[in-house]
Design a protein around this motif. Sequence first.
Motif, PDB file in Angstrom:
ATOM      1  N   ASP A   1     -88.740 -55.641 -60.495  1.00 38.08           N
ATOM      2  CA  ASP A   1     -89.997 -54.127 -61.427  1.00 38.08           C
ATOM      3  C   ASP A   1     -90.031 -53.289 -60.943  1.00 38.08           C
ATOM      4  OD1 ASP A   1     -90.711 -54.822 -58.530  1.00 38.08           O
ATOM      5  OD2 ASP A   1     -92.640 -55.736 -58.842  1.00 38.08           O
ATOM      6  N   LYS A   2     -89.075 -52.814 -60.464  1.00 37.53           N
ATOM      7  CA  LYS A   2     -89.619 -51.342 -60.345  1.00 37.53           C
ATOM      8  C   LYS A   2     -88.133 -50.823 -59.737  1.00 37.53           C
ATOM      9  CE  LYS A   2     -90.583 -52.124 -55.315  1.00 37.53           C
ATOM     10  NZ  LYS A   2     -91.473 -51.648 -54.610  1.00 37.53           N
ATOM     11  N   ARG A   3     -88.229 -49.352 -60.121  1.00 37.73           N
ATOM     12  CA  ARG A   3     -86.570 -48.351 -59.937  1.00 37.73           C
ATOM     13  C   ARG A   3     -86.225 -47.946 -58.450  1.00 37.73           C
ATOM     14  NH1 ARG A   3     -88.707 -42.784 -62.796  1.00 37.73           N
ATOM     15  NH2 ARG A   3     -89.931 -42.301 -60.519  1.00 37.73           N
ATOM     16  N   THR A   4     -85.460 -47.922 -58.222  1.00 41.27           N
ATOM     17  CA  THR A   4     -85.477 -46.573 -56.718  1.00 41.27           C
ATOM     18  C   THR A   4     -84.178 -45.484 -57.065  1.00 41.27           C
ATOM     19  OG1 THR A   4     -84.577 -49.316 -56.081  1.00 41.27           O
ATOM     20  CG2 THR A   4     -83.177 -47.505 -55.011  1.00 41.27           C
ATOM     21  N   LYS A   5     -84.889 -44.914 -56.667  1.00 37.56           N
ATOM     22  CA  LYS A   5     -84.558 -43.502 -56.320  1.00 37.56           C
ATOM     23  C   LYS A   5     -83.833 -43.225 -55.029  1.00 37.56           C
ATOM     24  CE  LYS A   5     -86.798 -40.129 -58.542  1.00 37.56           C
ATOM     25  NZ  LYS A   5     -86.606 -40.688 -60.254  1.00 37.56           N
ATOM     26  N   LEU A   6     -82.210 -42.452 -55.103  1.00 36.57           N
ATOM     27  CA  LEU A   6     -82.081 -41.881 -54.071  1.00 36.57           C
ATOM     28  C   LEU A   6     -81.142 -40.698 -53.811  1.00 36.57           C
ATOM     29  CD1 LEU A   6     -78.057 -43.933 -53.260  1.00 36.57           C
ATOM     30  CD2 LEU A   6     -80.390 -44.929 -54.950  1.00 36.57           C
ATOM     31  N   LEU A   7     -81.274 -40.509 -51.991  1.00 35.79           N
ATOM     32  CA  LEU A   7     -79.959 -39.597 -52.473  1.00 35.79           C
ATOM     33  C   LEU A   7     -78.835 -39.807 -51.963  1.00 35.79           C
ATOM     34  CD1 LEU A   7     -81.837 -35.768 -51.512  1.00 35.79           C
ATOM     35  CD2 LEU A   7     -81.821 -37.011 -53.439  1.00 35.79           C
ATOM     36  N   GLN A   8     -77.780 -39.647 -52.842  1.00 36.51           N
ATOM     37  CA  GLN A   8     -76.514 -40.256 -51.663  1.00 36.51           C
ATOM     38  C   GLN A   8     -75.899 -38.667 -51.392  1.00 36.51           C
ATOM     39  OE1 GLN A   8     -73.012 -42.851 -52.715  1.00 36.51           O
ATOM     40  NE2 GLN A   8     -74.642 -43.859 -51.292  1.00 36.51           N
ATOM     41  N   ILE A   9     -74.962 -38.482 -50.456  1.00 42.89           N
ATOM     42  CA  ILE A   9     -74.946 -37.304 -49.685  1.00 42.89           C
ATOM     43  C   ILE A   9     -73.160 -37.522 -49.222  1.00 42.89           C
ATOM     44  CG2 ILE A   9     -74.707 -35.379 -48.127  1.00 42.89           C
ATOM     45  CD1 ILE A   9     -77.842 -36.296 -48.660  1.00 42.89           C
ATOM     46  N   TRP A  10     -72.068 -37.197 -49.427  1.00 48.58           N
ATOM     47  CA  TRP A  10     -70.574 -37.318 -48.844  1.00 48.58           C
ATOM     48  C   TRP A  10     -70.618 -35.965 -47.806  1.00 48.58           C
ATOM     49  CZ3 TRP A  10     -67.218 -39.888 -52.875  1.00 48.58           C
ATOM     50  CH2 TRP A  10     -67.437 -40.945 -53.467  1.00 48.58           C
ATOM     51  N   LEU A  11     -69.111 -36.207 -46.772  1.00 48.69           N
ATOM     52  CA  LEU A  11     -69.401 -35.598 -46.015  1.00 48.69           C
ATOM     53  C   LEU A  11     -68.252 -35.438 -45.685  1.00 48.69           C
ATOM     54  CD1 LEU A  11     -72.560 -34.020 -45.723  1.00 48.69           C
ATOM     55  CD2 LEU A  11     -72.271 -34.175 -43.089  1.00 48.69           C
ATOM     56  N   PHE A  12     -66.823 -34.339 -46.172  1.00 49.69           N
ATOM     57  CA  PHE A  12     -65.671 -34.773 -44.643  1.00 49.69           C
ATOM     58  C   PHE A  12     -66.163 -35.130 -43.984  1.00 49.69           C
ATOM     59  CE2 PHE A  12     -64.896 -31.696 -49.142  1.00 49.69           C
ATOM     60  CZ  PHE A  12     -63.441 -33.297 -49.728  1.00 49.69           C
ATOM     61  N   PRO A  13     -65.017 -35.626 -42.122  1.00 45.77           N
ATOM     62  CA  PRO A  13     -65.123 -36.190 -40.920  1.00 45.77           C
ATOM     63  C   PRO A  13     -64.807 -34.977 -40.294  1.00 45.77           C
ATOM     64  CG  PRO A  13     -63.690 -37.499 -41.793  1.00 45.77           C
ATOM     65  CD  PRO A  13     -64.223 -36.463 -43.398  1.00 45.77           C
ATOM     66  N   ASN A  14     -64.605 -34.754 -39.497  1.00 46.44           N
ATOM     67  CA  ASN A  14     -63.998 -33.776 -38.826  1.00 46.44           C
ATOM     68  C   ASN A  14     -63.290 -34.623 -37.736  1.00 46.44           C
ATOM     69  OD1 ASN A  14     -65.575 -35.624 -36.560  1.00 46.44           O
ATOM     70  ND2 ASN A  14     -66.904 -33.705 -36.007  1.00 46.44           N
ATOM     71  N   LYS A  15     -62.743 -35.812 -37.412  1.00 43.11           N
ATOM     72  CA  LYS A  15     -61.966 -36.920 -37.191  1.00 43.11           C
ATOM     73  C   LYS A  15     -61.419 -38.118 -38.591  1.00 43.11           C
ATOM     74  CE  LYS A  15     -63.611 -37.223 -32.655  1.00 43.11           C
ATOM     75  NZ  LYS A  15     -64.942 -36.984 -33.133  1.00 43.11           N
ATOM     76  N   ARG A  16     -60.216 -38.106 -39.602  1.00 42.84           N
ATOM     77  CA  ARG A  16     -59.674 -38.985 -40.049  1.00 42.84           C
ATOM     78  C   ARG A  16     -59.163 -40.211 -39.799  1.00 42.84           C
ATOM     79  NH1 ARG A  16     -58.300 -37.420 -44.869  1.00 42.84           N
ATOM     80  NH2 ARG A  16     -56.739 -38.676 -44.956  1.00 42.84           N
ATOM     81  N   ASN A  17     -59.516 -41.408 -40.165  1.00 43.27           N
ATOM     82  CA  ASN A  17     -59.185 -42.655 -40.015  1.00 43.27           C
ATOM     83  C   ASN A  17     -59.351 -43.366 -38.612  1.00 43.27           C
ATOM     84  OD1 ASN A  17     -56.901 -42.919 -42.191  1.00 43.27           O
ATOM     85  ND2 ASN A  17     -55.356 -41.510 -40.685  1.00 43.27           N
ATOM     86  N   VAL A  18     -61.018 -42.841 -39.016  1.00 39.45           N
ATOM     87  CA  VAL A  18     -61.610 -43.706 -37.944  1.00 39.45           C
ATOM     88  C   VAL A  18     -61.705 -45.167 -38.063  1.00 39.45           C
ATOM     89  CG1 VAL A  18     -62.512 -41.389 -36.566  1.00 39.45           C
ATOM     90  CG2 VAL A  18     -64.295 -42.950 -38.401  1.00 39.45           C
ATOM     91  N   GLU A  19     -62.352 -45.990 -36.888  1.00 37.14           N
ATOM     92  CA  GLU A  19     -63.065 -47.470 -37.572  1.00 37.14           C
ATOM     93  C   GLU A  19     -64.120 -47.166 -37.903  1.00 37.14           C
ATOM     94  OE1 GLU A  19     -64.439 -51.333 -34.690  1.00 37.14           O
ATOM     95  OE2 GLU A  19     -63.453 -49.728 -33.514  1.00 37.14           O
ATOM     96  N   PRO A  20     -64.112 -48.152 -39.018  1.00 36.99           N
ATOM     97  CA  PRO A  20     -65.716 -47.689 -39.643  1.00 36.99           C
ATOM     98  C   PRO A  20     -66.538 -48.076 -39.464  1.00 36.99           C
ATOM     99  CG  PRO A  20     -63.986 -49.050 -41.029  1.00 36.99           C
ATOM    100  CD  PRO A  20     -63.264 -48.598 -39.736  1.00 36.99           C
ATOM    101  N   ARG A  21     -68.072 -47.496 -39.480  1.00 36.34           N
ATOM    102  CA  ARG A  21     -69.278 -48.081 -38.795  1.00 36.34           C
ATOM    103  C   ARG A  21     -70.260 -47.876 -39.669  1.00 36.34           C
ATOM    104  NH1 ARG A  21     -71.660 -43.320 -37.422  1.00 36.34           N
ATOM    105  NH2 ARG A  21     -73.440 -44.097 -36.231  1.00 36.34           N
ATOM    106  N   TYR A  22     -71.219 -48.530 -39.094  1.00 32.13           N
ATOM    107  CA  TYR A  22     -72.764 -48.575 -39.994  1.00 32.13           C
ATOM    108  C   TYR A  22     -73.263 -48.548 -38.807  1.00 32.13           C
ATOM    109  CZ  TYR A  22     -76.240 -50.263 -43.098  1.00 32.13           C
ATOM    110  OH  TYR A  22     -77.647 -50.701 -43.704  1.00 32.13           O
ATOM    111  N   GLN A  23     -74.431 -47.159 -39.726  1.00 35.96           N
ATOM    112  CA  GLN A  23     -76.222 -47.010 -38.874  1.00 35.96           C
ATOM    113  C   GLN A  23     -76.605 -47.302 -40.200  1.00 35.96           C
ATOM    114  OE1 GLN A  23     -75.781 -43.235 -36.653  1.00 35.96           O
ATOM    115  NE2 GLN A  23     -77.404 -43.969 -35.401  1.00 35.96           N
ATOM    116  N   GLN A  24     -77.946 -47.648 -39.108  1.00 34.73           N
ATOM    117  CA  GLN A  24     -80.051 -47.526 -39.961  1.00 34.73           C
ATOM    118  C   GLN A  24     -80.604 -47.783 -39.521  1.00 34.73           C
ATOM    119  OE1 GLN A  24     -79.735 -50.687 -43.293  1.00 34.73           O
ATOM    120  NE2 GLN A  24     -81.969 -50.768 -43.739  1.00 34.73           N
TER     121      GLN A  24
END
Length: 237
Positions: free
Chosen positions: A111-134
């Motif tokens: 019943d309602k829209r969602t508005k968001l900003l999504q931002i991508w930054l290049f990392p300073n280390k490649r091929n790190v173990e993926p991680r999630y934080q909220q």
Amino acid sequence: MKNTVLHKANERGHADHGWLNAYHSFSFANWYNPDKVQFGVLRVLNDDTVAAGMGFGTHPHDNMEIITIPLEGDLAHKDSMGNEEIIKFGDVQVMSAGTGIRHSEFNPNEDKRTKLLQIWLFPNKRNVEPRYQQITLDVKDRQNKLQQILSPNPEDAGVWIHQDAWFHMGKFEKGITETYTVKRNENGVYAFIISGTVTINGQTLETRDALGITNTEKMEITATSDAEILLMDVPME
């Protein structure tokens, strides 16, 4: 010498897919502008509105730091690391894609829209173990001041990423002035105006305008109306 780049709101890329109305500050998907590929390590700044019940199907990412900031409504997230979360206004989510992840994002509300900003930054280390934080922030802590929402340090306020970057959000009443000191000599600051009108170092900016500043130690921000801003302090190399 201080350098500035002005990105006006109406000069952004725009794609209206019906279910998704997206504005791109930097080249993205089918929109390419050779003058707007990135600002230092800041590669993507998408300003998305997702229709009720709609969203992005499962898709892959790697070697990118991906930050999602809901501005209105909710976003349901599911990924190949086993995370299933709802991101709401006041939350900040980060994924370090590293060696590779797959995820989906959709608006769980019918019943309602969602508005968001999504931002991508290049990392300073490649091929790190993926991680999630909220995390959930107290948005009152950004009233007439800058609230840190992201840094390189797990011990600091906000989420952390694999990059020497600091993000702050502020919500200012008309007439308030705030000075921001750049965190690292080699960094520039990309200021995105979420709402209202502000003056930064003498440059007037309106809703969804952005100003990138390099080779400066400080920036002075004055709200010329009630306003909300996002500052992204990022490496330029």
